[in-house]
Motif scaffolding. Sequence first.
Motif, PDB file in Angstrom:
ATOM      1  N   THR A  24      18.727 108.459  55.661  1.00 31.02           N
ATOM      2  CA  THR A  24      19.933 108.663  54.869  1.00 31.02           C
ATOM      3  C   THR A  24      20.343 107.378  54.165  1.00 31.02           C
ATOM      4  O   THR A  24      20.726 107.386  52.991  1.00 31.02           O
ATOM      5  CB  THR A  24      21.075 109.169  55.769  1.00 31.02           C
ATOM      6  N   PHE A  25      20.260 106.249  54.867  1.00 32.11           N
ATOM      7  CA  PHE A  25      20.581 104.966  54.231  1.00 32.11           C
ATOM      8  C   PHE A  25      19.602 104.649  53.105  1.00 32.11           C
ATOM      9  O   PHE A  25      19.987 104.072  52.086  1.00 32.11           O
ATOM     10  CB  PHE A  25      20.581 103.839  55.251  1.00 32.11           C
ATOM     11  N   ALA A  26      18.350 105.027  53.258  1.00 29.88           N
ATOM     12  CA  ALA A  26      17.377 104.810  52.189  1.00 29.88           C
ATOM     13  C   ALA A  26      17.725 105.639  50.963  1.00 29.88           C
ATOM     14  O   ALA A  26      17.581 105.172  49.826  1.00 29.88           O
ATOM     15  CB  ALA A  26      15.974 105.145  52.678  1.00 29.88           C
ATOM     16  N   TRP A  27      18.178 106.878  51.171  1.00 31.91           N
ATOM     17  CA  TRP A  27      18.617 107.693  50.034  1.00 31.91           C
ATOM     18  C   TRP A  27      19.836 107.083  49.366  1.00 31.91           C
ATOM     19  O   TRP A  27      19.966 107.103  48.144  1.00 31.91           O
ATOM     20  CB  TRP A  27      18.944 109.100  50.489  1.00 31.91           C
ATOM     21  N   LEU A  28      20.749 106.527  50.159  1.00 31.50           N
ATOM     22  CA  LEU A  28      21.952 105.919  49.588  1.00 31.50           C
ATOM     23  C   LEU A  28      21.633 104.647  48.821  1.00 31.50           C
ATOM     24  O   LEU A  28      22.359 104.285  47.892  1.00 31.50           O
ATOM     25  CB  LEU A  28      22.969 105.618  50.689  1.00 31.50           C
ATOM     26  N   LYS A  29      20.550 103.959  49.180  1.00 25.41           N
ATOM     27  CA  LYS A  29      20.172 102.744  48.453  1.00 25.41           C
ATOM     28  C   LYS A  29      19.734 103.045  47.030  1.00 25.41           C
ATOM     29  O   LYS A  29      19.667 102.154  46.202  1.00 25.41           O
ATOM     30  CB  LYS A  29      19.052 102.013  49.181  1.00 25.41           C
ATOM     31  N   GLY A  30      19.415 104.297  46.752  1.00 27.62           N
ATOM     32  CA  GLY A  30      19.039 104.669  45.395  1.00 27.62           C
ATOM     33  C   GLY A  30      20.200 104.601  44.420  1.00 27.62           C
ATOM     34  O   GLY A  30      19.987 104.535  43.212  1.00 27.62           O
ATOM     35  N   PHE A  31      21.401 104.573  44.922  1.00 22.84           N
ATOM     36  CA  PHE A  31      22.582 104.471  44.071  1.00 22.84           C
ATOM     37  C   PHE A  31      22.945 102.997  43.925  1.00 22.84           C
ATOM     38  O   PHE A  31      23.348 102.341  44.882  1.00 22.84           O
ATOM     39  CB  PHE A  31      23.747 105.260  44.677  1.00 22.84           C
ATOM     40  N   ARG A  32      22.783 102.476  42.728  1.00 26.59           N
ATOM     41  CA  ARG A  32      22.922 101.043  42.485  1.00 26.59           C
ATOM     42  C   ARG A  32      24.310 100.513  42.805  1.00 26.59           C
ATOM     43  O   ARG A  32      24.453  99.402  43.309  1.00 26.59           O
ATOM     44  CB  ARG A  32      22.582 100.747  41.033  1.00 26.59           C
ATOM     45  N   TYR A  41      37.839  97.366  45.728  1.00 23.72           N
ATOM     46  CA  TYR A  41      38.730  98.097  46.620  1.00 23.72           C
ATOM     47  C   TYR A  41      37.949  99.075  47.493  1.00 23.72           C
ATOM     48  O   TYR A  41      36.998  99.714  47.046  1.00 23.72           O
ATOM     49  CB  TYR A  41      39.777  98.866  45.812  1.00 23.72           C
ATOM     50  N   LEU A  42      38.383  99.189  48.725  1.00 22.32           N
ATOM     51  CA  LEU A  42      37.721 100.080  49.675  1.00 22.32           C
ATOM     52  C   LEU A  42      37.826 101.537  49.238  1.00 22.32           C
ATOM     53  O   LEU A  42      36.881 102.313  49.414  1.00 22.32           O
ATOM     54  CB  LEU A  42      38.321  99.900  51.065  1.00 22.32           C
ATOM     55  N   VAL A  43      38.930 101.905  48.637  1.00 27.00           N
ATOM     56  CA  VAL A  43      39.121 103.287  48.182  1.00 27.00           C
ATOM     57  C   VAL A  43      38.077 103.648  47.127  1.00 27.00           C
ATOM     58  O   VAL A  43      37.484 104.732  47.171  1.00 27.00           O
ATOM     59  CB  VAL A  43      40.554 103.473  47.627  1.00 27.00           C
ATOM     60  N   ASN A  44      37.810 102.740  46.210  1.00 28.01           N
ATOM     61  CA  ASN A  44      36.813 103.003  45.178  1.00 28.01           C
ATOM     62  C   ASN A  44      35.409 103.101  45.787  1.00 28.01           C
ATOM     63  O   ASN A  44      34.611 103.953  45.396  1.00 28.01           O
ATOM     64  CB  ASN A  44      36.832 101.901  44.130  1.00 28.01           C
ATOM     65  N   PHE A  45      35.118 102.210  46.736  1.00 27.40           N
ATOM     66  CA  PHE A  45      33.813 102.241  47.390  1.00 27.40           C
ATOM     67  C   PHE A  45      33.617 103.543  48.155  1.00 27.40           C
ATOM     68  O   PHE A  45      32.542 104.144  48.106  1.00 27.40           O
ATOM     69  CB  PHE A  45      33.671 101.044  48.332  1.00 27.40           C
ATOM     70  N   MET A  46      34.641 103.970  48.871  1.00 25.72           N
ATOM     71  CA  MET A  46      34.533 105.219  49.631  1.00 25.72           C
ATOM     72  C   MET A  46      34.375 106.414  48.691  1.00 25.72           C
ATOM     73  O   MET A  46      33.648 107.358  48.997  1.00 25.72           O
ATOM     74  CB  MET A  46      35.748 105.404  50.539  1.00 25.72           C
ATOM     75  N   GLY A  47      35.039 106.371  47.549  1.00 24.75           N
ATOM     76  CA  GLY A  47      34.869 107.438  46.561  1.00 24.75           C
ATOM     77  C   GLY A  47      33.444 107.506  46.045  1.00 24.75           C
ATOM     78  O   GLY A  47      32.863 108.598  45.918  1.00 24.75           O
ATOM     79  N   LEU A  48      32.839 106.342  45.768  1.00 24.66           N
ATOM     80  CA  LEU A  48      31.445 106.317  45.331  1.00 24.66           C
ATOM     81  C   LEU A  48      30.502 106.783  46.443  1.00 24.66           C
ATOM     82  O   LEU A  48      29.507 107.452  46.181  1.00 24.66           O
ATOM     83  CB  LEU A  48      31.061 104.901  44.886  1.00 24.66           C
ATOM     84  N   LEU A  49      30.842 106.433  47.673  1.00 22.75           N
ATOM     85  CA  LEU A  49      30.021 106.861  48.805  1.00 22.75           C
ATOM     86  C   LEU A  49      30.046 108.379  48.950  1.00 22.75           C
ATOM     87  O   LEU A  49      29.005 109.019  49.116  1.00 22.75           O
ATOM     88  CB  LEU A  49      30.512 106.198  50.085  1.00 22.75           C
ATOM     89  N   TYR A  50      31.226 108.965  48.862  1.00 23.19           N
ATOM     90  CA  TYR A  50      31.337 110.424  48.952  1.00 23.19           C
ATOM     91  C   TYR A  50      30.633 111.114  47.790  1.00 23.19           C
ATOM     92  O   TYR A  50      29.997 112.158  47.968  1.00 23.19           O
ATOM     93  CB  TYR A  50      32.797 110.854  49.008  1.00 23.19           C
ATOM     94  N   LEU A  51      30.720 110.532  46.614  1.00 21.62           N
ATOM     95  CA  LEU A  51      30.033 111.094  45.452  1.00 21.62           C
ATOM     96  C   LEU A  51      28.516 111.036  45.638  1.00 21.62           C
ATOM     97  O   LEU A  51      27.808 112.003  45.340  1.00 21.62           O
ATOM     98  CB  LEU A  51      30.437 110.345  44.186  1.00 21.62           C
ATOM     99  N   ALA A  52      28.010 109.927  46.161  1.00 25.20           N
ATOM    100  CA  ALA A  52      26.577 109.793  46.409  1.00 25.20           C
ATOM    101  C   ALA A  52      26.115 110.792  47.464  1.00 25.20           C
ATOM    102  O   ALA A  52      25.061 111.419  47.312  1.00 25.20           O
ATOM    103  CB  ALA A  52      26.257 108.365  46.846  1.00 25.20           C
ATOM    104  N   LEU A  53      26.888 110.955  48.527  1.00 26.81           N
ATOM    105  CA  LEU A  53      26.519 111.920  49.560  1.00 26.81           C
ATOM    106  C   LEU A  53      26.543 113.350  49.024  1.00 26.81           C
ATOM    107  O   LEU A  53      25.694 114.163  49.380  1.00 26.81           O
ATOM    108  CB  LEU A  53      27.447 111.782  50.765  1.00 26.81           C
ATOM    109  N   ALA A  54      27.490 113.653  48.154  1.00 26.60           N
ATOM    110  CA  ALA A  54      27.537 114.980  47.544  1.00 26.60           C
ATOM    111  C   ALA A  54      26.328 115.206  46.640  1.00 26.60           C
ATOM    112  O   ALA A  54      25.749 116.300  46.626  1.00 26.60           O
ATOM    113  CB  ALA A  54      28.833 115.150  46.756  1.00 26.60           C
TER     114      ALA A  54
END
Length: 62
Positions: A24-32, A41-54
């Motif tokens: 899963t972490f390898a798949w997430l590394k595909g998102f630059r 900001y942590l809120v922006n990072f978490m939003g990008l994380l949720y978008l990548a997981l979706a």
Amino acid sequence: MRSRGAEVRDRWRTPARRWVVERTFAWLKGFRSLRTRYCCYLVNFMGLLYLALACILWRKLV
């Protein structure tokens, strides 16, 4: 945790469930933007994380 050789040897008895998190972490590394944390900001990072997981989930379902 069992070693890698033990999982290959015991494959027929129990399926190996190791490396799920690493995959899963390898798949997430595909998102630059997640690989190098550009947002301050942590809120922006978490939003990008949720978008990548979706996006990953969408690719797997389709």
